[in-house]
Scaffold this motif. Sequence first.
Motif, PDB file in Angstrom:
ATOM      1  N   UNK A 106      -7.702  -2.025 -17.927  1.00 53.36           N
ATOM      2  CA  UNK A 106      -7.441  -0.599 -18.027  1.00 53.36           C
ATOM      3  C   UNK A 106      -8.500   0.090 -16.960  1.00 53.36           C
ATOM      4  N   UNK A 107      -9.594  -0.534 -16.446  1.00 52.73           N
ATOM      5  CA  UNK A 107     -10.308   0.151 -15.449  1.00 52.73           C
ATOM      6  C   UNK A 107      -9.606   0.128 -13.993  1.00 52.73           C
ATOM      7  N   UNK A 108      -8.785  -0.884 -13.843  1.00 54.11           N
ATOM      8  CA  UNK A 108      -8.182  -0.885 -12.446  1.00 54.11           C
ATOM      9  C   UNK A 108      -6.949   0.146 -12.364  1.00 54.11           C
ATOM     10  N   UNK A 109      -6.532   0.136 -13.611  1.00 54.45           N
ATOM     11  CA  UNK A 109      -5.471   1.383 -13.618  1.00 54.45           C
ATOM     12  C   UNK A 109      -5.962   2.554 -13.444  1.00 54.45           C
ATOM     13  N   UNK A 110      -6.957   3.050 -14.000  1.00 57.87           N
ATOM     14  CA  UNK A 110      -7.683   4.310 -13.866  1.00 57.87           C
ATOM     15  C   UNK A 110      -7.734   4.469 -12.503  1.00 57.87           C
ATOM     16  N   UNK A 111      -8.565   3.411 -11.842  1.00 57.46           N
ATOM     17  CA  UNK A 111      -9.066   3.667 -10.272  1.00 57.46           C
ATOM     18  C   UNK A 111      -7.657   3.827  -9.592  1.00 57.46           C
ATOM     19  N   UNK A 112      -6.797   3.103  -9.886  1.00 58.75           N
ATOM     20  CA  UNK A 112      -5.438   3.351  -9.186  1.00 58.75           C
ATOM     21  C   UNK A 112      -4.919   4.856  -9.486  1.00 58.75           C
ATOM     22  N   UNK A 113      -4.794   5.227 -10.577  1.00 59.24           N
ATOM     23  CA  UNK A 113      -4.312   6.724 -11.003  1.00 59.24           C
ATOM     24  C   UNK A 113      -5.439   7.766 -10.193  1.00 59.24           C
TER      25      UNK A 113
END
Length: 148
Positions: A106-113
Amino acid sequence: MSIPFSNTHYRIPQGFGNLLEGLTREILREQPDNIPAFAAAYFENLLEKREKTSFDPAEWGAKVEDRFYNNHAFKDPEQAEKCEQEIAKASGREETPVTPFEESTEEEREQEEAAVKIQSAFRGHVAREEVKKMKSDKSENVKEEENN
């Protein structure tokens, strides 16, 4: 009177699809400006390799397709090993190892967004600056014409 659709199916020669697939892969990899010249050079290179190593990629592709559909072409294991060795020698490059797909947290996804938002905002900023510059250039040209 023409017929918009036809049941005619053309038979593609064995190995031809494989040759075109290889050409397409190299075109996408190299992104040449002159595709016909690149294709000519690509096929000349294939001919030279075939003459030097007596390995024919069209024949190999036909055997692979035949193996897929009929499973008859590779009954001689020595021939299959020989062809695989020739392919490895002819390619002259190592393949990139395949890494397994990992689910992103989830953290990586938020960083990507967040990164996408920052990049889009910057691109918008650059585009607005270009528009401002074009408008100022245009207004300067209009002022110069009025002064003349």
